[in-house]
Write a protein that holds these residues in place. Structure first.
Motif, PDB file in Angstrom:
ATOM      1  N   LEU A   1     -11.782 -41.455 -14.707  1.00 11.35           N
ATOM      2  CA  LEU A   1     -11.744 -40.893 -13.358  1.00 11.35           C
ATOM      3  C   LEU A   1     -13.002 -41.218 -12.555  1.00 11.35           C
ATOM      4  O   LEU A   1     -12.927 -41.435 -11.352  1.00 11.35           O
ATOM      5  CB  LEU A   1     -11.560 -39.376 -13.434  1.00 11.35           C
TER       6      LEU A   1
ATOM      7  N   LEU B   1     -14.116 -32.750  -8.198  1.00  9.17           N
ATOM      8  CA  LEU B   1     -12.824 -32.579  -8.876  1.00  9.17           C
ATOM      9  C   LEU B   1     -12.904 -33.093 -10.309  1.00  9.17           C
ATOM     10  O   LEU B   1     -12.306 -32.508 -11.216  1.00  9.17           O
ATOM     11  CB  LEU B   1     -11.723 -33.320  -8.113  1.00  9.17           C
ATOM     12  N   VAL B   2     -13.649 -34.199 -10.525  1.00  6.71           N
ATOM     13  CA  VAL B   2     -13.789 -34.725 -11.883  1.00  6.71           C
ATOM     14  C   VAL B   2     -14.512 -33.715 -12.764  1.00  6.71           C
ATOM     15  O   VAL B   2     -14.109 -33.479 -13.917  1.00  6.71           O
ATOM     16  CB  VAL B   2     -14.543 -36.078 -11.872  1.00  6.71           C
TER      17      VAL B   2
ATOM     18  N   ARG C   1     -14.551 -30.469 -12.431  1.00  2.28           N
ATOM     19  CA  ARG C   1     -13.595 -29.387 -12.726  1.00  2.28           C
ATOM     20  C   ARG C   1     -12.557 -29.847 -13.750  1.00  2.28           C
ATOM     21  O   ARG C   1     -12.157 -29.081 -14.634  1.00  2.28           O
ATOM     22  CB  ARG C   1     -12.895 -28.940 -11.438  1.00  2.28           C
ATOM     23  N   THR C   2     -12.124 -31.112 -13.635  1.00  2.00           N
ATOM     24  CA  THR C   2     -11.147 -31.638 -14.586  1.00  2.00           C
ATOM     25  C   THR C   2     -11.738 -31.659 -15.991  1.00  2.00           C
ATOM     26  O   THR C   2     -11.090 -31.286 -16.963  1.00  2.00           O
ATOM     27  CB  THR C   2     -10.721 -33.061 -14.179  1.00  2.00           C
TER      28      THR C   2
ATOM     29  N   ALA D   1     -11.660 -28.288 -17.380  1.00  2.00           N
ATOM     30  CA  ALA D   1     -10.322 -27.783 -17.700  1.00  2.00           C
ATOM     31  C   ALA D   1      -9.691 -28.541 -18.864  1.00  2.00           C
ATOM     32  O   ALA D   1      -8.969 -27.952 -19.671  1.00  2.00           O
ATOM     33  CB  ALA D   1      -9.430 -27.869 -16.469  1.00  2.00           C
ATOM     34  N   TYR D   2      -9.934 -29.847 -18.946  1.00  2.00           N
ATOM     35  CA  TYR D   2      -9.254 -30.657 -19.963  1.00  2.00           C
ATOM     36  C   TYR D   2     -10.183 -31.100 -21.083  1.00  2.00           C
ATOM     37  O   TYR D   2      -9.724 -31.516 -22.133  1.00  2.00           O
ATOM     38  CB  TYR D   2      -8.661 -31.920 -19.318  1.00  2.00           C
TER      39      TYR D   2
ATOM     40  N   GLU E   1      -7.818 -40.723 -18.005  1.00  2.00           N
ATOM     41  CA  GLU E   1      -6.516 -40.362 -17.461  1.00  2.00           C
ATOM     42  C   GLU E   1      -5.432 -40.289 -18.543  1.00  2.00           C
ATOM     43  O   GLU E   1      -4.625 -39.362 -18.551  1.00  2.00           O
ATOM     44  CB  GLU E   1      -6.117 -41.365 -16.381  1.00  2.00           C
TER      45      GLU E   1
ATOM     46  N   ILE F   1      -5.574 -37.115 -20.446  1.00  2.00           N
ATOM     47  CA  ILE F   1      -5.112 -35.984 -19.638  1.00  2.00           C
ATOM     48  C   ILE F   1      -3.589 -35.962 -19.583  1.00  2.00           C
ATOM     49  O   ILE F   1      -2.963 -34.902 -19.732  1.00  2.00           O
ATOM     50  CB  ILE F   1      -5.714 -36.068 -18.216  1.00  2.00           C
TER      51      ILE F   1
ATOM     52  N   LEU G   1      -2.314 -34.634 -22.791  1.00  2.00           N
ATOM     53  CA  LEU G   1      -2.472 -33.183 -22.867  1.00  2.00           C
ATOM     54  C   LEU G   1      -1.398 -32.480 -22.051  1.00  2.00           C
ATOM     55  O   LEU G   1      -0.826 -31.472 -22.489  1.00  2.00           O
ATOM     56  CB  LEU G   1      -3.853 -32.774 -22.363  1.00  2.00           C
ATOM     57  N   ASP G   2      -1.112 -33.025 -20.859  1.00  2.00           N
ATOM     58  CA  ASP G   2      -0.077 -32.428 -20.015  1.00  2.00           C
ATOM     59  C   ASP G   2       1.279 -32.506 -20.694  1.00  2.00           C
ATOM     60  O   ASP G   2       2.070 -31.559 -20.654  1.00  2.00           O
ATOM     61  CB  ASP G   2      -0.007 -33.161 -18.663  1.00  2.00           C
TER      62      ASP G   2
ATOM     63  N   ASP H   1       1.602 -29.961 -23.313  1.00  2.10           N
ATOM     64  CA  ASP H   1       1.874 -28.667 -22.680  1.00  2.10           C
ATOM     65  C   ASP H   1       3.355 -28.517 -22.392  1.00  2.10           C
ATOM     66  O   ASP H   1       3.960 -27.471 -22.667  1.00  2.10           O
ATOM     67  CB  ASP H   1       1.119 -28.577 -21.339  1.00  2.10           C
TER      68      ASP H   1
END
Lengths: 145, 494
Positions: free
Chosen positions: A36, A103-104, A106-107, A110-111, A116, A119, A122-123, A126
């Motif tokens: 990212l 944003l990176v 925060r990403t 969170a992750y 990418e 991520i 991981l999604d 989920d």
């Protein structure tokens, strides 16, 4: 267009060649990289190429700064407008870079990653977990009935 | 007072711009909320007044600092952008009443003012893009609105909202930079940034390759923002992971402003003859619009999430708008403009319904909406009303725009196109019916408790749902304004 004319063209318009190389490499990095942060750097290179394009289009051969001097009538001035426009574009670029990097961060919180593909994995995990619990619930409801 | 009246065009942008930092001073949530709503209603008042002034067909030119074009920056308001200004500020006013809604969960307590501040900046950017008569201004305002919309999207409940905002940031910045490149090339050929001046000078140089390349960059850049198929990739994630209130605001304003820009650049600046006859952009835009109508609707049918379904439906609806433009006739563009207004109403209403649903069941999974027809009757009634509008049932706004679009297609003897528009409406029946079926005919597990959304959410929802019925029954106002706006841009230019 013959090779000679092409070489001649490139020799006199090398600034545009630089713009095109920067633009395409920036765009390629922004699209192709999975990291990212690197994507944002690519975006920056892309934006920098536009700044170069504007600045070089305002420049005139032999042109000087647009300051009116008394007694010196026939002076060729360089157009300052594109340069001024780019001041604004630089500000916009800095703002979008800062927001992108925020944003990176925060990403990453969170992750735990800034890659990418990780991520996306991981999604997907989920999603599968959610579907599995849904299925289990439905089965439990069916058994209850 | 008359002095103030003269400066309405500047105030249209300045009021929300000045209000955004003021949110930092007010701090208290109730106070900031009321202030934001007040500001957005002031904006609505200003744009209503501006529309009233240009209804007779004259154009307001507001010169900043009294510098005439091409030296100064001017705001230029004709029927087309006055109508878009009204749509944007009306939707903002209605949606802001609902407050941050679900976004609140992502905001640390006591920091709600930041949400309002970002929302006001987004409104500033959108209004600025619409009102300005200077092409570089368009880029700057577009970035103001985009940067604040990335912030708003990242406030979503799930962590995926961050990635949605990030990919929108990358796509959006690339799109805006494309627009900037296009503007640069146009400036290179004309030496002016003023739209009127530029349109005039472009006529003399539009045989050059530079102008052709400029058109390509501008159209691709704006299309990225507009989410024209296949540049729509950012949209489904952005709208489905953003807080529902934010989706309601962005879905009904941001893409509309991008559509306005596309009309302005294609028909106003480059000119109808160059764009549609010399370059023949319609040979590309028309198939893409039709594809968007079908791909968007079919994808919507298969979604399991309410908001995601609405996002895909938006892609299809954007297809109707660009189809109107690609017809390159006065009737087609008028259909596109009226659909801009109508779609803002119905999609705004549907996303607000999603906000109500999220408030009640904590998410927008369609499976979780079982029996909501009994559990929250008012909200679901709004869903049905605006759902019917999306389908295009007579008596709703959707019918008005589809009628206009089909008649525009028939006027061009494009029978096949008219048929495709009808066929894609059938697909809308399928996805709207899926929602209605779950809400009214599926029995929920556990007890049925009747508890509707709070009035703060329900009133804005019903204003928009009601408007999408009202303007379906009494369609003369939006229809007449769109026809006049299209006529103005076709006959007078710009």
């Amino acid at each position: 267009m013959t090779i000679e004319r092409l070489v001649d063209h490139l020799a006199t318009h090398w600034n545009y060649l630089a713009v095109i190389v920067l633009m395409m490499s920036g765009l390629y990095i922004a699209i192709s990289r999975g990291n990212l942060v690197k994507k944002i750097m690519g975006m920056n290179v892309f934006q920098a190429s536009v700044i170069l394009m504007y600045v070089s289009m305002g420049k005139i051969h032999g042109g000087t700064a647009p300051i009116l001097v008394e007694g010196v009538p026939d002076v060729v001035y360089t157009n300052p407008v594109p340069h001024v426009l780019m001041l604004t574009a630089i500000v916009v670029g800095v703002a979008s870079t800062a927001l992108g990097l925020a944003l990176v961060v925060r990403t990453k919180e969170a992750y735990g990653t800034v890659e990418e593909d990780e991520i996306v994995a991981l999604d997907r995990a989920d999603d599968e977990r959610e579907m599995a619990t849904e299925r289990a619930e439905r089965r439990a409801a069916g058994a209850g009935a | 007072m008359s002095h103030l009246y003269e400066h309405l065009p500047a105030l249209q942008v300045l009021v929300p711009l000045m209000a955004a930092p003021l949110c930092f001073l007010l701090r208290k949530e109730a106070l900031v909320g009321a202030f934001t709503v007040a500001v957005s209603f002031v904006c609505l008042g200003i744009s209503a007044s501006l529309l009233g002034q240009v209804l007779d067909g004259h154009v307001i030119v507001y010169e900043f600092g009294g510098w005439p074009r091409p030296f100064g920056i001017e705001y230029r308001i004709d029927l087309l952008n006055a109508f878009v200004l009204l749509t944007v500020s009306a939707l903002a006013a209605v949606v802001f009443v609902a407050g941050p809604g679900q976004a609140r969960r992502a905001i640390p307590p006591g920091r709600e003012y930041l949400f309002y501040s970002a929302a006001l900046l987004c409104l500033t950017g959108l209004l600025g893009v619409t009102i300005t008569g200077d092409v570089f201004n368009v880029f700057v305002f577009m970035e103001i609105s985009s940067l604040s919309s990335y912030i708003l999207i990242s406030l979503g409940r799930e962590r995926r909202a961050l990635m949605a905002a990030y990919s929108y940031l990358i796509m959006g910045t690339i799109g805006a930079t494309f627009l900037l490149i296009g503007i640069g090339l146009m400036y290179q050929m004309t030496g002016t940034l003023n739209m009127v001046d530029m349109a005039e000078r472009l006529q003399h140089v539009n045989h050059t390759r530079t102008v052709l390349v400029a058109l390509a960059f501008v159209v691709v850049g704006i299309s990225t923002k507009l989410a024209v198929f296949p540049l729509h990739q950012w949209l489904p994630n952005a709208y489905s992971f953003a807080p529902p209130i934010v989706s309601a605001f962005l879905a009904s304003t941001a893409t509309k402003v991008a559509y306005y820009l596309l009309i302005r650049f294609c028909l106003g600046l480059f000119g109808l003859v160059f764009v549609f006859e010399t370059v023949g952009i319609d040979t590309l835009l028309m198939p893409l619009s039709v594809l968007a109508m079908f791909v968007g609707s079919i994808a919507a049918i298969y979604q399991t999430d309410f908001k995601r379904l609405l996002a895909y439906s938006s892609i299809a609806q954007i297809g109707y708008m660009t189809l109107g433009l690609s017809l390159a006739t006065e009737a087609g563009v008028a259909a596109g403009i009226v659909h801009l207004f109508n779609h803002a109403l119905m999609k705004g209403a549907l996303f607000l319904v999603a906000a109500c649903v999220t408030w009640r069941v904590g998410g927008t999974k369609i499976g979780a909406m079982k029996g909501l027809g009994q559990r929250m009757p008012w909200t679901m009634a709004a869903l049905v009303a605006s759902g019917l509008a999306i389908i295009g049932v007579p008596g709703t706004v959707g019918f008005v725009s589809k009628w206009a679009l089909v008649s525009a297609a028939l006027e061009k003897d494009a029978l096949g196109l008219a048929f495709l528009i009808m066929a894609s409406s059938v697909l809308a029946v399928v996805y709207v019916w899926r929602l209605v079926e779950v809400a009214y005919f599926a029995t929920p597990e556990g007890e049925i408790e009747k508890k509707d959304a709070p009035l703060r959410l329900l009133i804005p929802t019903w204003i928009l749902a009601g408007a999408s019925i009202w303007f379906g029954l009494f369609s003369s106002f939006p229809m007449r304004v769109s026809e006049l706006a299209a006529a103005q841009i076709f006959r007078v230019g710009l």
